[in-house]
Design a protein around this motif. Structure first.
Motif, PDB file in Angstrom:
ATOM      1  N   ALA A 144       7.949  -1.564   9.774  1.00 15.68           N
ATOM      2  CA  ALA A 144       9.220  -2.269   9.710  1.00 15.68           C
ATOM      3  C   ALA A 144       9.084  -3.617   9.019  1.00 15.68           C
ATOM      4  O   ALA A 144       9.975  -4.049   8.309  1.00 15.68           O
ATOM      5  CB  ALA A 144       9.782  -2.464  11.114  1.00 15.68           C
ATOM      6  N   GLY A 145       7.986  -4.295   9.203  1.00 10.34           N
ATOM      7  CA  GLY A 145       7.799  -5.622   8.630  1.00 10.34           C
ATOM      8  C   GLY A 145       6.968  -5.587   7.357  1.00 10.34           C
ATOM      9  O   GLY A 145       6.595  -4.527   6.856  1.00 10.34           O
ATOM     10  N   PRO A 146       6.641  -6.772   6.838  1.00 15.85           N
ATOM     11  CA  PRO A 146       5.880  -6.837   5.577  1.00 15.85           C
ATOM     12  C   PRO A 146       4.379  -6.651   5.738  1.00 15.85           C
ATOM     13  O   PRO A 146       3.667  -6.497   4.750  1.00 15.85           O
ATOM     14  CB  PRO A 146       6.195  -8.242   5.051  1.00 15.85           C
ATOM     15  N   ASN A 147       3.874  -6.634   6.978  1.00 10.75           N
ATOM     16  CA  ASN A 147       2.424  -6.519   7.202  1.00 10.75           C
ATOM     17  C   ASN A 147       2.034  -5.096   7.540  1.00 10.75           C
ATOM     18  O   ASN A 147       2.796  -4.352   8.158  1.00 10.75           O
ATOM     19  CB  ASN A 147       2.004  -7.444   8.349  1.00 10.75           C
ATOM     20  N   HIS A 148       0.810  -4.720   7.130  1.00  4.29           N
ATOM     21  CA  HIS A 148       0.276  -3.398   7.462  1.00  4.29           C
ATOM     22  C   HIS A 148      -1.236  -3.512   7.634  1.00  4.29           C
ATOM     23  O   HIS A 148      -1.869  -4.383   7.051  1.00  4.29           O
ATOM     24  CB  HIS A 148       0.622  -2.366   6.376  1.00  4.29           C
ATOM     25  N   PRO A 149      -1.846  -2.628   8.438  1.00  5.75           N
ATOM     26  CA  PRO A 149      -3.279  -2.720   8.706  1.00  5.75           C
ATOM     27  C   PRO A 149      -4.158  -1.930   7.735  1.00  5.75           C
ATOM     28  O   PRO A 149      -5.292  -1.617   8.070  1.00  5.75           O
ATOM     29  CB  PRO A 149      -3.394  -2.139  10.115  1.00  5.75           C
ATOM     30  N   HIS A 150      -3.667  -1.611   6.545  1.00  6.96           N
ATOM     31  CA  HIS A 150      -4.426  -0.767   5.620  1.00  6.96           C
ATOM     32  C   HIS A 150      -4.966  -1.558   4.431  1.00  6.96           C
ATOM     33  O   HIS A 150      -5.076  -1.034   3.328  1.00  6.96           O
ATOM     34  CB  HIS A 150      -3.543   0.376   5.120  1.00  6.96           C
ATOM     35  N   GLY A 151      -5.296  -2.806   4.638  1.00 14.95           N
ATOM     36  CA  GLY A 151      -5.817  -3.641   3.562  1.00 14.95           C
ATOM     37  C   GLY A 151      -7.206  -3.218   3.101  1.00 14.95           C
ATOM     38  O   GLY A 151      -7.574  -3.452   1.947  1.00 14.95           O
ATOM     39  N   ALA A 152      -7.976  -2.590   3.958  1.00 14.58           N
ATOM     40  CA  ALA A 152      -9.337  -2.182   3.610  1.00 14.58           C
ATOM     41  C   ALA A 152      -9.341  -1.073   2.558  1.00 14.58           C
ATOM     42  O   ALA A 152     -10.315  -0.915   1.823  1.00 14.58           O
ATOM     43  CB  ALA A 152     -10.090  -1.713   4.849  1.00 14.58           C
ATOM     44  N   GLN A 153      -8.254  -0.316   2.451  1.00 15.64           N
ATOM     45  CA  GLN A 153      -8.164   0.753   1.453  1.00 15.64           C
ATOM     46  C   GLN A 153      -7.789   0.230   0.087  1.00 15.64           C
ATOM     47  O   GLN A 153      -7.752   0.998  -0.863  1.00 15.64           O
ATOM     48  CB  GLN A 153      -7.151   1.809   1.908  1.00 15.64           C
ATOM     49  N   LYS A 154      -7.492  -1.053  -0.017  1.00 19.22           N
ATOM     50  CA  LYS A 154      -7.095  -1.689  -1.274  1.00 19.22           C
ATOM     51  C   LYS A 154      -5.954  -0.949  -1.956  1.00 19.22           C
ATOM     52  O   LYS A 154      -6.085  -0.431  -3.075  1.00 19.22           O
ATOM     53  CB  LYS A 154      -8.285  -1.808  -2.217  1.00 19.22           C
ATOM     54  N   PRO A 155      -4.793  -0.871  -1.286  1.00 21.27           N
ATOM     55  CA  PRO A 155      -3.664  -0.143  -1.874  1.00 21.27           C
ATOM     56  C   PRO A 155      -3.061  -0.907  -3.053  1.00 21.27           C
ATOM     57  O   PRO A 155      -2.978  -2.125  -3.053  1.00 21.27           O
ATOM     58  CB  PRO A 155      -2.678  -0.034  -0.731  1.00 21.27           C
ATOM     59  N   ALA A 156      -2.663  -0.159  -4.055  1.00 22.54           N
ATOM     60  CA  ALA A 156      -2.011  -0.734  -5.233  1.00 22.54           C
ATOM     61  C   ALA A 156      -0.514  -0.834  -4.972  1.00 22.54           C
ATOM     62  O   ALA A 156       0.088   0.095  -4.411  1.00 22.54           O
ATOM     63  CB  ALA A 156      -2.280   0.125  -6.467  1.00 22.54           C
ATOM     64  N   ALA A 157       0.090  -1.938  -5.381  1.00 22.70           N
ATOM     65  CA  ALA A 157       1.530  -2.105  -5.226  1.00 22.70           C
ATOM     66  C   ALA A 157       2.245  -1.223  -6.245  1.00 22.70           C
ATOM     67  O   ALA A 157       1.891  -1.212  -7.421  1.00 22.70           O
ATOM     68  CB  ALA A 157       1.915  -3.552  -5.410  1.00 22.70           C
ATOM     69  N   LEU A 158       3.228  -0.488  -5.788  1.00 25.75           N
ATOM     70  CA  LEU A 158       3.967   0.430  -6.643  1.00 25.75           C
ATOM     71  C   LEU A 158       5.427   0.028  -6.628  1.00 25.75           C
ATOM     72  O   LEU A 158       6.044  -0.077  -5.576  1.00 25.75           O
ATOM     73  CB  LEU A 158       3.801   1.865  -6.151  1.00 25.75           C
ATOM     74  N   GLU A 159       5.981  -0.223  -7.787  1.00 28.78           N
ATOM     75  CA  GLU A 159       7.387  -0.611  -7.906  1.00 28.78           C
ATOM     76  C   GLU A 159       8.227   0.607  -8.231  1.00 28.78           C
ATOM     77  O   GLU A 159       7.922   1.364  -9.138  1.00 28.78           O
ATOM     78  CB  GLU A 159       7.553  -1.663  -9.007  1.00 28.78           C
ATOM     79  N   ILE A 160       9.293   0.783  -7.470  1.00 32.57           N
ATOM     80  CA  ILE A 160      10.176   1.934  -7.687  1.00 32.57           C
ATOM     81  C   ILE A 160      11.468   1.471  -8.321  1.00 32.57           C
ATOM     82  O   ILE A 160      12.068   0.544  -7.931  1.00 32.57           O
ATOM     83  CB  ILE A 160      10.446   2.674  -6.351  1.00 32.57           C
TER      84      ILE A 160
END
Length: 142
Positions: A126-142
């Motif tokens: 729901a918020g802007p934070n998530h616990p998956h920083g270790a996976q180094k997710p790429a930001a995807l713009e839709i």
């Protein structure tokens, strides 16, 4: 044409973060479903799980058009006679802000074992934070 059979070891699975703030619910869900299925990859096969992982943040700030906040209904049944419960979108966003996004994505996946397995690869917050920083997710713009 030949069907491509790749081993699950050969799939390169990426992580993506999608910000849902101000995005239309259906358009967001269809794009996430395509990424989860792997339709953006050249070796896509419909019977294999070859998609990527998706983290959706700010799900409580998703946008809808028209009068959908009041007129779009979500139904559930208790199993007893007369046990049909209904909730509109605005109440659902207040009580469980991630549920409308999850239901929209799940409705666009196959309704079988593969769809249930693929749905485990999406994480909605729901918020802007998530616990998956270790996976180094790429930001995807839709």
């Amino acid at each position: 044409m030949k069907t491509i059979f790749k081993k699950p070891v050969d799939f390169d699975r990426s992580w993506y973060v999608i910000d849902a703030e101000g995005k239309n619910l259906g358009r967001l869900a269809s794009k996430v479903a395509q990424i989860l299925r792997g339709k953006h990859k050249p070796y896509y096969t419909p019977h294999q799980e070859c998609g990527d992982f998706v983290v959706v943040v700010n799900a409580d700030k998703v946008a809808v058009t028209g009068d959908k906040l009041q007129s779009k209904m979500y139904y559930r049944h208790s199993g007893y006679m007369g046990g049909l419960k209904e909730t509109n979108l605005s109440e659902m966003l207040d009580k469980k802000p991630t549920t409308p996004v999850e239901k929209a994505i799940k409705g666009m996946l196959p309704h079988n074992r593969l769809g249930r397995k693929i749905f485990k690869n999406v994480k909605v917050y729901a918020g802007p934070n998530h616990p998956h920083g270790a996976q180094k997710p790429a930001a995807l713009e839709i």
